[in-house]
Design a protein around this motif. Structure first.
Motif, PDB file in Angstrom:
ATOM      1  N   ILE A  83       8.176   2.503 -16.721  1.00 26.99           N
ATOM      2  CA  ILE A  83       7.444   2.131 -15.880  1.00 26.99           C
ATOM      3  C   ILE A  83       7.795   2.550 -14.388  1.00 26.99           C
ATOM      4  O   ILE A  83       8.960   2.745 -14.143  1.00 26.99           O
ATOM      5  N   PRO A  84       6.988   2.413 -13.342  1.00 23.36           N
ATOM      6  CA  PRO A  84       7.213   2.769 -11.866  1.00 23.36           C
ATOM      7  C   PRO A  84       8.302   1.513 -11.754  1.00 23.36           C
ATOM      8  O   PRO A  84       7.932   0.502 -11.793  1.00 23.36           O
ATOM      9  N   VAL A  85       9.438   1.867 -10.979  1.00 26.84           N
ATOM     10  CA  VAL A  85      10.379   0.773 -10.426  1.00 26.84           C
ATOM     11  C   VAL A  85      10.528   0.991  -8.985  1.00 26.84           C
ATOM     12  O   VAL A  85      10.858   2.153  -8.586  1.00 26.84           O
ATOM     13  N   VAL A  86      10.420  -0.024  -8.110  1.00 24.66           N
ATOM     14  CA  VAL A  86      10.895  -0.017  -6.642  1.00 24.66           C
ATOM     15  C   VAL A  86      12.002  -1.263  -6.415  1.00 24.66           C
ATOM     16  O   VAL A  86      11.740  -2.293  -7.079  1.00 24.66           O
ATOM     17  N   VAL A  87      12.971  -1.010  -5.761  1.00 21.13           N
ATOM     18  CA  VAL A  87      13.898  -1.977  -5.364  1.00 21.13           C
ATOM     19  C   VAL A  87      13.618  -2.446  -3.928  1.00 21.13           C
ATOM     20  O   VAL A  87      13.408  -1.447  -2.901  1.00 21.13           O
TER      21      VAL A  87
ATOM     22  N   ARG B 218       5.390  -5.533   1.938  1.00 20.14           N
ATOM     23  CA  ARG B 218       4.212  -4.599   1.855  1.00 20.14           C
ATOM     24  C   ARG B 218       4.558  -2.978   1.537  1.00 20.14           C
ATOM     25  O   ARG B 218       3.898  -2.471   0.643  1.00 20.14           O
ATOM     26  N   ARG B 219       5.518  -2.681   2.174  1.00 18.73           N
ATOM     27  CA  ARG B 219       5.954  -1.387   1.811  1.00 18.73           C
ATOM     28  C   ARG B 219       6.467  -1.289   0.447  1.00 18.73           C
ATOM     29  O   ARG B 219       6.326  -0.013  -0.239  1.00 18.73           O
ATOM     30  N   ALA B 220       7.015  -2.092  -0.045  1.00 19.75           N
ATOM     31  CA  ALA B 220       7.510  -1.853  -1.554  1.00 19.75           C
ATOM     32  C   ALA B 220       6.109  -1.847  -2.530  1.00 19.75           C
ATOM     33  O   ALA B 220       6.046  -1.044  -3.541  1.00 19.75           O
ATOM     34  N   ALA B 221       5.166  -2.765  -2.125  1.00 17.95           N
ATOM     35  CA  ALA B 221       4.013  -2.829  -2.903  1.00 17.95           C
ATOM     36  C   ALA B 221       3.336  -1.218  -2.780  1.00 17.95           C
ATOM     37  O   ALA B 221       2.721  -0.914  -3.760  1.00 17.95           O
ATOM     38  N   ARG B 222       3.499  -0.814  -1.426  1.00 16.12           N
ATOM     39  CA  ARG B 222       2.528   0.440  -1.324  1.00 16.12           C
ATOM     40  C   ARG B 222       3.458   1.534  -2.079  1.00 16.12           C
ATOM     41  O   ARG B 222       2.602   2.468  -2.610  1.00 16.12           O
TER      42      ARG B 222
END
Length: 334
Positions: A140-144, A296-300
């Motif tokens: 799945i997509p992952v963002v830290v 918000r940037r992480a969500a984007r």
């Protein structure tokens, strides 16, 4: 009584089941009067869509797993608010997990969230082993968010510019006239970057020999103990720059117990601009690293990954700003 079904809503509204489905999915292909009839029928019947059934049909759960490494730090609350606001606008819901608790239980920190079939994962804060995210990133997509450790390929990182923020607060203290400045450091890449910014500015102003770095653990107790040691030195510092606001609160407590007034006898600055720093009786000089914007940037980034999966991971740094309040002032003597 059995719960109402989509068929009941259709019968009450006088429409077909397929039209009810279109309305519940937010389709723009339905005439306003039909949409209102369906929504009114759903409200009157107390109908709630079957999320499990919808997940099976759409092959997605419309949930985002959020793995939080430190539930005690208020900085993450603002980050989560920014994250959740944008996810909610796109019909997504957060599922929160405590990475620290999962590790103590011997679990893969992200394992429980993956078992729930989340559509994406946001890791908030520093994980001891970021490489462990590799398995999750393959699925799945992952963002830290809020950390700067190396991450597996394809994982996006969103954080503040920690080194620049530390430079801002150190320049501020030097500009006030302080020369004996101490830094209570942290750990991980974020702690290292903030220490590096502090030391670089001290060196640029010819103050390298007066720069003192005291190890810390980013907790209030660690800030208290570190400040007691610093202020007990024969040539005590006139200013203390703490790695985060929680550490700075410990520094303020230590100064008070030692009979020193802030900022008259010693200046104290923090980092993160948390809600604690903004309390009127604290009014802490600190660095605002835009935690809400980081969220918000992480969500984007995650939403972009949903639309365009794959590709190299990117790093996004939010610009910090210095918030000067009541805990810093020119030194009495140097």
């Amino acid at each position: 009584m059995r719960p109402p079904t989509i068929r009941d809503v259709a019968d009450r509204a006088g429409v077909s089941k397929s039209l009810v489905s279109l309305v519940l999915r937010g389709s723009e292909q339905v005439r306003p009067e039909k949409r209102e009839a369906v929504l009114r029928a759903a409200r009157e019947l107390g109908y709630r869509p079957n999320a499990a059934a919808r997940s099976l049909s759409e092959r997605r759960t419309r949930t985002v797993g959020v793995l939080l490494n430190d539930l005690r730090n208020p900085w993450f609350v603002d980050l989560l608010d920014g994250l959740n606001s944008l996810l909610h606008d796109h019909g997504l819901h957060m599922l929160l997990a405590d990475a620290r608790l999962n590790r103590r239980a011997g679990q893969d920190p992200a394992g429980p969230l993956l078992d729930l079939r989340v559509d994406g994962l946001v890791v908030v804060g520093t994980l001891p082993d970021p490489a462990a995210l590799g398995a999750a990133a393959e699925r799945i997509p992952v963002v830290v968010a809020g950390a700067r450790e190396p991450v597996p390929a394809g994982v996006d990182v969103v954080a503040g510019d920690d080194e620049h923020g530390a430079r801002l607060v150190t320049e501020h203290l030097i500009g006030l006239g302080h020369r004996r400045i101490a830094h209570i450091a942290g750990y991980g890449a974020v702690g290292e970057l903030r220490r590096r910014g502090f030391e670089a500015v001290m060196r640029e102003h010819g103050l390298a020999e007066r720069a003192v770095v005291e190890p810390g653990d980013m907790t209030e107790e660690g800030g208290y103990r570190g400040t007691v040691r610093l202020l007990s030195r024969p040539e005590r510092p006139t200013a203390v720059f703490a790695v985060n606001d929680i550490t700075a609160i410990g520094a303020l407590s230590a100064a008070a117990e030692l009979g020193l007034r802030v900022p008259r006898d010693v200046s104290v600055a923090g980092y993160d601009n948390t809600s604690i720093a903004r309390l009127r009786h604290v009014w802490l000089t600190t660095v605002d690293d835009t935690s809400h914007e980081v969220g918000r940037r992480a969500a984007r980034c995650l939403l972009d990954r949903f639309e365009r999966p794959g590709g190299a991971g990117r790093t996004h740094l939010a610009g910090p700003a210095l918030e000067i309040r009541g805990t810093t002032a020119p030194p009495l003597t140097e």
